[in-house]
Write an enzyme that holds these catalytic residues in place. Sequence first.
Site, PDB file in Angstrom:
ATOM      1  N   LYS A  97     106.015  51.571  73.857  1.00 32.90           N
ATOM      2  CA  LYS A  97     105.327  52.655  74.176  1.00 32.90           C
ATOM      3  C   LYS A  97     106.159  54.144  73.358  1.00 32.90           C
ATOM      4  O   LYS A  97     106.950  54.314  73.313  1.00 32.90           O
ATOM      5  CB  LYS A  97     105.063  53.209  75.528  1.00 32.90           C
TER       6      LYS A  97
ATOM      7  N   SER B 287      97.257  54.841  79.654  1.00 35.78           N
ATOM      8  CA  SER B 287      97.943  56.038  78.480  1.00 35.78           C
ATOM      9  C   SER B 287      98.520  54.827  77.315  1.00 35.78           C
ATOM     10  O   SER B 287      98.788  55.204  76.028  1.00 35.78           O
ATOM     11  CB  SER B 287      98.518  56.893  78.720  1.00 35.78           C
TER      12      SER B 287
ATOM     13  N   SER C 298      98.951  54.166  84.003  1.00 41.14           N
ATOM     14  CA  SER C 298      99.045  53.376  82.658  1.00 41.14           C
ATOM     15  C   SER C 298      99.433  52.615  81.839  1.00 41.14           C
ATOM     16  O   SER C 298      99.148  52.235  81.336  1.00 41.14           O
ATOM     17  CB  SER C 298      99.909  54.727  82.203  1.00 41.14           C
TER      18      SER C 298
HETATM   19  N1  GLN Z   1      95.036  58.257  84.388  1.00 39.05           N
HETATM   20  C1  GLN Z   1      95.665  58.864  84.814  1.00 39.05           C
HETATM   21  C2  GLN Z   1      96.204  59.852  84.461  1.00 39.05           C
HETATM   22  O1  GLN Z   1      95.781  60.705  83.697  1.00 39.05           O
HETATM   23  C3  GLN Z   1      97.401  57.584  84.564  1.00 39.05           C
HETATM   24  C4  GLN Z   1      98.391  58.013  83.747  1.00 39.05           C
HETATM   25  C5  GLN Z   1      99.589  57.650  83.627  1.00 39.05           C
HETATM   26  O2  GLN Z   1      99.638  56.830  84.481  1.00 39.05           O
HETATM   27  N2  GLN Z   1     100.172  58.078  82.755  1.00 39.05           N
HETATM   28  O3  GLN Z   1      96.706  60.787  84.759  1.00 39.05           O
END
Ligand code: GLN
Length: 489
Positions: A79, A154, A178
């Site tokens: 990532k 994400s 994410s």
């Molecule tokens: N969807 C969540 C957010 O928007 C989780 C994001 C993440 O785990 N980086 O913050």
Amino acid sequence: MKLYNKSAHELHEMLVGKEISSKELTEAVLVRMDETEDRIHAYITETRDIALRQAVAADERIARGEQISYFEGIPGVIKDNICTKGVKTTCASKMLENFVPPYDATVMKRLETVRPVILGKANMDEFAMGGSTENSAFYPTRNPWNVECVPGGSSGGSAAAVAAGSAIWALGSDTGGSIRQPASFCGVVGMKPTYGRVSRYGLVAFASSLDQIGPVTRDVTDCAHLLQAITGHDEQDSTSSASEVPDFTKSLVQDVKGLKIGIPKEFFVKGMDAEVEQAVRQAIDKLQALGAEIQEISLPHTEYAISVYYLIAPAEAATNLERYDGVSYGARVDGADVVEMMTKTRSEKFGEEVKRRILIGNYALSAGYYDAYYLKALKVRRLIKEDYDKAFEKVDVIVTPTAPTPAYRIGAMTNDPLKMYLQDIYTVPLNLAGLPGISVPCGYSREKLPIGLQIIGKPLDEATVLRTAYTYEQSQEFYKDMAETEAQA
Ligand code: GLN
């Protein structure tokens, strides 16, 4: 079956048996990348030369008769918020578009010792803020099961690459879901370890009390091995756990007899997606048939988890992202004076969602509001954690859906951030409580979009989470489906 569709353990056996070379395998995955990338866009940066060099080096070691490790010579993707020395690390942001880290994250150093092949850096929501990968400053990633749909986020690039066959394994990061939610949307396995299990050194910070790096893989076996490779104490991360690291591969046994599984009643509420509910209930029945004891439990503060998360995460993000000021870190847009320079830099280089979070976070932290919002959120976070502590006095693991729906259409939620935030209801409590959790495939919707089952464990008890996941996976074999489905990608 095509090489790019196999799991790392199958490929490892083939490498050891000299049926294939790492170069052949890497080339097959690169060809697959050529076939899929113009539709899927899982990658931000491709490191083809590095990958081929690493593959040739692996082949040389095999030829010399050296013993090779599980991931040796097997291609994967990282990532793009994990620092890779000499390779751009953009966080899918214009702010870091040209950032080349002078050092490796600890997870990269650890991976170096098992000598995998690194194919590149995966697309994501900007600074990991989002759940669909539509917030990437460069382009959205698409779901290999249906390119009209989001891959989740994400870590959407990581999950889509593993599902499409343009990587065999991936690393993601999980602050509020994410890793698990994109794994669920893409029909792969994704695990968030206990907070502190995996070093955050070199992970570009979003919300430091919630962030964790973890594996995205084809199956639970690969997940256990990848977790093993990256786990361990690190002096460079003050929140890193000093507890002993068990041999996670010992969890790869089919045994849930007598295992106590809690089903939180607050997670199965009216209005939840019928297909998700059905798939998850069938999975629970299956685990029961395999010998587990199912108990209903209560996690009464669940309804506050989204509000708490969307105060704490933006508050920490606002603080962490202060450093991108045009001077210390990242891009600079010139201005007549320093204030104009900073204003222009931050206005032009951060995307909408990142700015929204910085505003929310600074609001919650500002004098007069701190007590009412941020401090209150911290107190409720404690109550959420205590719900889980209590539940774990009675049960060994907790089973829930990973996400309330299967993957949705690209653009379906972009105009409604609140709706998008509500999607995180099943995943954020684990980050708030610091618990480990995995998502494993447990079925499909009528449209043939994958559905994920979340298994939650006690702090530092990844072993039981993996054992439960493995037992379920082996009874179902969705993982075989994935390999056999030439996903529409
Ligand atoms: N969807 C969540 C957010 O928007 C989780 C994001 C993440 O785990 N980086 O913050």
